[in-house]
Design an enzyme around this catalytic site. Structure first.
Site, short mmCIF file in Angstrom:
data_model
loop_
_atom_site.label_atom_id
_atom_site.label_comp_id
_atom_site.label_asym_id
_atom_site.label_seq_id
_atom_site.Cartn_x
_atom_site.Cartn_y
_atom_site.Cartn_z
N CYS A 62 0.84 -1.20 0.00
CA CYS A 62 0.00 0.00 0.00
C CYS A 62 0.88 1.26 0.00
CB CYS A 62 -0.98 -0.04 1.16
SG CYS A 62 -2.43 1.02 0.91
N HIS A 119 -3.74 -5.14 0.88
CA HIS A 119 -3.11 -5.56 2.15
C HIS A 119 -3.08 -7.08 2.25
CE1 HIS A 119 -2.60 -1.70 4.28
NE2 HIS A 119 -3.61 -1.30 3.51
N GLU A 138 -1.54 -8.80 4.39
CA GLU A 138 -1.38 -9.24 5.78
C GLU A 138 -2.70 -9.49 6.49
OE1 GLU A 138 -1.03 -4.64 6.07
OE2 GLU A 138 -0.93 -6.25 4.56
N SER A 144 2.58 -13.78 38.52
CA SER A 144 1.16 -13.45 38.72
C SER A 144 0.27 -14.67 38.62
CB SER A 144 0.72 -12.42 37.67
OG SER A 144 0.72 -13.01 36.38
N SER A 186 4.07 -14.30 32.69
CA SER A 186 5.04 -14.31 33.78
C SER A 186 5.50 -15.73 34.09
CB SER A 186 4.46 -13.65 35.04
OG SER A 186 3.39 -14.40 35.58
#
EC number: 6.3.5.2
Length: 520
Positions: free
Chosen positions: A86, A176, A178, A230, A235
């Site tokens: 684009c 596009h 993607e 957490s 984590s």
């Protein structure tokens, strides 16, 4: 982001498109490492990464405007394959001697491409004379090609929809590839990477794991690391990776704020202590958190109280250990990508983990962030590589402030217990029905509303429980999950019968937008 050259990689130059991250996702899905850099620092990124190919993103900017973004000349001087998408196609054309004009016929949405001639990028995919759906979103358009380029495909409003200079391996598309609305887009990007740039596509979580362990060992040496655990996927994966690298030099701290789901803290502690032999401190700070939160109804105030108390509690526990040189965090790649302002200088937005925001500076620690090159789905794949069970990796997202933002209005211990029980029953019914993996996120909300009911021969005046379930790909947009009424009736009946304090259950059928997934 990595600070050194990365063999067999792709550099993505970001001109400010809202879907640039999708380009990176498609490249990673093809088994190739890539990095996104803003156009302002693209030359530095090019020298640092030493890629084998370059992709130029879209942009809300117009190439015909004075001062609009440009790709650094080194990209076109390097001899590397370049794929312009684009705006990326338009700036490539302008910089190489072509012309671009503001479009009188804008194209937004679905369009159909007519393939005029064969092209190396189409190998095994498209052929001359075929017709294919693509997704357009552009106002400007190319009106004259630079020397060496040819048109290979057109659309009704874009005579230069797909152009190529096969000798220099330059390709430009007005659509596009993607986005999922271009069905063959991912394959086109894969062809560019593998067939045109000659990159193998052997980047894997196994290779990433090995490299990350080596980097952690080199960074940490014989020093100590503490990690805020957490109980979430990010984590947890970060902690396991750091533990694999430095073993007992790592101590994890789980601050239990009393706002987790039923039995969640105990389950996390048991899993990591028993199955992974991790040095884990379980800090029961529920009284401290709930004591300050009681009666607080403003959601932003709740978040600030939770964030402040977490830092204070974590800092106190870390000092009891004698401190550490490094702080481990589960920061992901979307958190560290620089946002791009195409009208001025770079606008750098780096999100800090909600739990440990100010800790590195306060405690003079360096960060260890072994996941900062990965997207969420890649973290899950790495978790499987490290041996985490699918039942843990596939859990629905859970907000850092926990049940505090699923209990609108003032918080009390009683309300949290009611909510915790209702939520557990709801999730249990979802699992029994085999629906858990089909839903992005599901949870109960305890409303600050009481209604009249009848149970047995008595009148009740109790809370309303709202059930929420959504489907989504990335959490940015979401639709409510379409349960059958039999399931909802079964879940509601169990909640009302088994949870004292609730006498009415409703289902939230709001999509995002206009609503958000969480209620607060």
């Amino acid at each position: 982001m990595t600070q050194t050259a990365h063999p067999d990689s792709v550099l993505i130059v970001d001109f400010g498109s809202q879907v640039t991250q999708l380009i990176a996702r498609r490249v990673r899905e093809a088994g190739v490492y890539c990095e996104i850099v803003p156009f302002q620092s693209a030359e530095e990124g090019f020298h640092r990464l030493q890629p084998k190919a370059v992709i130029l993103s879209g942009s809300p900017a117009s190439t015909v405007d004075e001062g609009s973004p440009r790709a650094p000349d080194i990209i076109f001087d390097s001899g590397l394959p370049v794929f312009g998408i684009c705006y990326g196609q338009q700036t490539m054309c302008m910089q190489l001697g072509g012309k671009v004009e503001s479009g009188h016929h804008r194209e937004f949405g679905r369009a159909f491409l007519e393939v005029d001639r064969d092209c190396q990028l189409f190998e095994g995919l498209w052929s001359s004379g075929s017709r294919h759906q693509v997704w357009m979103s552009h106002g400007d358009r190319v009106t004259a090609l630079p020397d060496g380029f040819e048109v290979v495909a057109t659309s009704s409003n874009a005579p230069y929809a797909f152009i190529a200079d096969e000798k220099r391996k330059y390709y430009g598309v007005q659509f596009h590839p993607e986005v999922v609305h271009t069905p063959d887009g991912a394959k086109l990007i894969g062809n560019f990477i593998h067939n045109i740039a000659g990159i193998k596509g052997d980047w894997s979580m196994s290779a990433y794991r090995q490299k990350a362990v080596e980097q952690i060992r080199a960074q940490v040496g014989d020093k100590r690391v503490i990690c805020a655990l957490s109980g979430g996927v990010d984590s947890s994966v970060a902690a396991l990776l750091i533990h694999e690298a430095v073993g007992d030099q790592l101590t994890c701290i789980l601050v239990d704020h009393g706002l987790m789901r039923k039995d969640e803290a105990a389950g996390v502690v048991a899993m990591f202590r028993e199955h992974y032999n991790l040095h884990l401190l379980h800090v029961d700070a529920a009284d401290r958190f709930i004591g300050e939160l009681e009666g607080v109804s403003d959601p932003e105030t709740k978040r600030k109280i939770i964030g402040r108390l977490f830092i204070e509690t974590f800092e106190e526990e870390a000092r009891k250990l004698g401190g550490a040189d490094f702080l481990g965090q589960g920061t992901l790649y979307p958190d560290v990508i620089e946002s791009v302002s195409f009208t001025g200088g770079p606008s750098v937005t780096i999100k800090s983990h909600h739990n440990v925001g100010g800790l590195p500076e306060r405690m003079k620690m360096q960060l260890v962030e072994p996941l900062r090159e990965l997207f969420k789905d890649e973290v899950r794949a790495l978790g499987r590589e490290l041996g985490l069970p699918d039942s843990f990796i596939g859990r629905h997202p859970f907000p850092g402030p926990g049940l505090a933002i699923r209990c609108p209005g003032g918080i009390t211990r009683e309300k949290l217990e009611i909510l915790r029980e209702a939520d557990a029953i709801y999730l249990d019914e979802i699992r029994k029905a085999g629906l858990y993996d089909a839903i992005w996120q599901a949870f109960a909300v305890l409303l600050p509303v009481q209604t009249v009911g009848v149970m047995g021969d008595g009148r009740t005046y109790e809370f309303v429980c709202a059930l929420r379930a959504v489907t989504s790909v990335d959490g940015m947009t979401a639709d409510f999950y379409h349960y059958d009424m039999e399931f909802l009736g079964r879940a509601a009946t169990r909640i009302i019968n088994e949870v004292r304090g609730i006498n009415r259950v409703v289902y939230d059928v709001t999509s995002k937008p206009p609503g958000t997934i969480e209620w607060e």
